[in-house]
Design an enzyme around this catalytic site. Structure first.
Site, PDB file in Angstrom:
ATOM      1  N   SER A 253       0.815  -1.208   0.000  1.00 28.88           N
ATOM      2  CA  SER A 253       0.000   0.000   0.000  1.00 28.88           C
ATOM      3  C   SER A 253       0.854   1.266   0.000  1.00 28.88           C
ATOM      4  O   SER A 253       1.712   1.403  -0.862  1.00 28.88           O
ATOM      5  CB  SER A 253      -0.933  -0.057   1.212  1.00 28.88           C
ATOM      6  N   HIS A 394      -7.674  -5.610   0.075  1.00 29.75           N
ATOM      7  CA  HIS A 394      -6.431  -4.869   0.295  1.00 29.75           C
ATOM      8  C   HIS A 394      -5.704  -5.430   1.512  1.00 29.75           C
ATOM      9  O   HIS A 394      -6.150  -5.217   2.647  1.00 29.75           O
ATOM     10  CB  HIS A 394      -6.836  -3.414   0.533  1.00 29.75           C
TER      11      HIS A 394
HETATM   12  C1  GCU Z   1      -5.314   4.849   1.751  1.00 35.03           C
HETATM   13  C2  GCU Z   1      -4.684   5.632   0.627  1.00 35.03           C
HETATM   14  C3  GCU Z   1      -3.889   4.739  -0.309  1.00 35.03           C
HETATM   15  C4  GCU Z   1      -2.896   3.909   0.479  1.00 35.03           C
HETATM   16  C5  GCU Z   1      -3.615   3.182   1.596  1.00 35.03           C
HETATM   17  C6  GCU Z   1      -2.699   2.433   2.542  1.00 35.03           C
HETATM   18  O1  GCU Z   1      -6.305   4.014   1.255  1.00 35.03           O
HETATM   19  O2  GCU Z   1      -5.694   6.319  -0.055  1.00 35.03           O
HETATM   20  O3  GCU Z   1      -3.178   5.510  -1.261  1.00 35.03           O
HETATM   21  O4  GCU Z   1      -2.211   3.025  -0.362  1.00 35.03           O
HETATM   22  O5  GCU Z   1      -4.312   4.102   2.397  1.00 35.03           O
HETATM   23  O6  GCU Z   1      -1.541   2.748   2.671  1.00 35.03           O
HETATM   24  O7  GCU Z   1      -3.208   1.534   3.206  1.00 35.03           O
END
Ligand code: GCU
Length: 415
Positions: A253, A394
């Protein structure tokens, strides 16, 4: 029973809403036509790429997105603060404090390193930042509990109760069993993940006299986290048990955006892995699918440099797209992973940036992405660029690690 079902449905909806901001496009039909900036810029050989085009692209990403970062601090030092046996003798654990300057108030980060016990020769290592502290990646009771500021923790502090809380994201057993080591660092040691005008973390250490915040083209938090990964590699180079020429940098992420940037800036990283990095990471910005530059800049203004704010709702003005970031790894292997329910990160856009990075690999006589179309769910493809989209949300799972290990075996074991 009925109430429970209702509650569950409600919770699921809430989670889906979190994962899918309503103020974003999730309709493939609405993606429309877009034109990507030219990757090769006329480069016709590996030499032209390395000497001319690559430095041009690096400069653009540095100036317009991640910011200029300093080099290795001259007063940096490493101190082993703990060493022992772990996991019933399967691993040797080392905890190393890295001080970025002299003196008791110098900013510090702590590396947790596991190496397979009894390994012969130098071992390849996966290096990645973690979200919840080193003590959260494993149940191992000897891992020190981080004292650093933590986002989303009560009072912004973690404690003993979080030991092992993130262990499903780190398949340490599999990593060790396959002959690899794991090095990890809590990302907030390097720079706390909040917008405080860069008064905390490593930034102030590098201010010129009178400077109080980074300039418009200077590093934000992702730049700092990536810099921290390079400093961890500096340490790994000093450890005689580690093969520093076979270090794979991995992140999930926002930390996947970070591992890509670290891999782009520091060519000592032999292999680079992006797990669900999405917007600002592997996903193409011009698709306008899921998270966009305006979302990134609004929720996390501290991640990128000041210049990046110009591209809010203005992706076509970007002098690059994210396929060019992936191409900066060439000819080194890079793996991009997506999750099918993680639409916010735009799985298809993540695949496409890998595919469109392929011409840079071809200049080196390498295959690049071995697929011209996005593969089906859990059908990984592995060339010099690898890709999979797994079922689920995710996250980082053992499925993801299984692919990373296979990919690392392909590229690092033979080295
Ligand atoms: C949020 C953000 C993303 C990121 C994510 C994370 O969703 O919008 O860009 O990748 O957090 O780091 O879990």
């Amino acid at each position: 029973m009925r109430l429970t079902a209702k509650l569950t449905a409600g919770l699921l909806l809430a989670t889906a809403a979190l994962a899918q901001n309503p103020d974003a496009n999730y309709d493939e039909e609405k993606v429309g036509a877009y034109q990507l900036p030219d990757l090769l810029g006329g480069a016709k050989s590996a030499k032209e790429w390395k000497e001319k085009r690559r430095p041009e692209i690096v400069r653009l990403f540095v100036e317009e997105m991640f910011g200029v970062a300093p080099g290795k601090p001259k007063n940096m030092s490493f101190e082993v603060v703990e060493r022992g046996e772990a996991f019933g003798g399967k691993a040797e654990r080392t905890q190393v404090q890295v001080a970025f300057d002299k003196g008791p108030n110098a900013p510090k980060m702590e590396i947790l390193l596991y190496l397979p016990a009894g390994a012969i020769g130098k071992v390849p290592v996966f290096l990645g930042l973690n979200f919840q502290g080193n003590h959260a990646v494993t149940d191992d009771a000897a891992v020190r509990v981080t004292q650093s500021w933590m986002r989303n923790a009560p009072g912004n502090k973690s404690d003993e109760s979080k030991r092992g809380a993130a262990k499903s994201r780190w398949d340490i057993d599999a990593i060790l069993a396959r002959g690899y080591g794991l090095a990890t660092i809590y990302y907030g040691d390097i720079d706390p993940d909040f917008d405080d005008g860069f008064q905390n973390g490593v930034h102030p250490l590098f201010y010129k006299p009178g400077q109080t915040k980074p300039g418009e083209n200077e590093w934000g938090s992702i730049g700092a986290w990536a810099w921290g990964l390079s400093r961890a590699l500096d340490y790994l180079e000093t450890n005689p048990r580690v093969d520093a020429e076979r270090v794979a940098v991995m992140g999930h992420s926002r930390l996947g955006k970070t591992s890509l940037w670290a891999g782009a800036m520091d060519e000592r990283f032999a292999l680079v892995i992006s797990n669900d990095s999405g917007a600002g990471g592997a996903a193409l910005s011009r698709r306008i699918y899921g998270e966009e530059v305006r979302h990134l800049n609004k929720s996390f203004p501290h991640w990128f440099d000041g210049n990046f704010k110009k591209y809010r709702s203005n992706e076509t003005a970007l002098p690059f797209d994210q396929h060019m970031l992936i191409a900066l790894m060439a000819p080194r292997p890079v793996y991009i992973a997506s999750a099918v329910e993680d639409k916010w990160a735009d799985p298809k856009g993540e695949f496409l940036s890998g595919m469109h990075a392929t011409p840079a690999y071809k200049l080196f006589g390498k295959e690049g992405m071995p697929a011209a179309e996005m593969p089906g769910i859990e059908q990984p493809v592995m060339g010099t660029i690898g890709y999979h989209v797994r079922r689920g949300k995710h996250d980082v799972t053992s499925y993801d690690w299984e692919q990373y290990l296979k990919f690392a075996d392909m590229h690092l074991k033979a080295k």
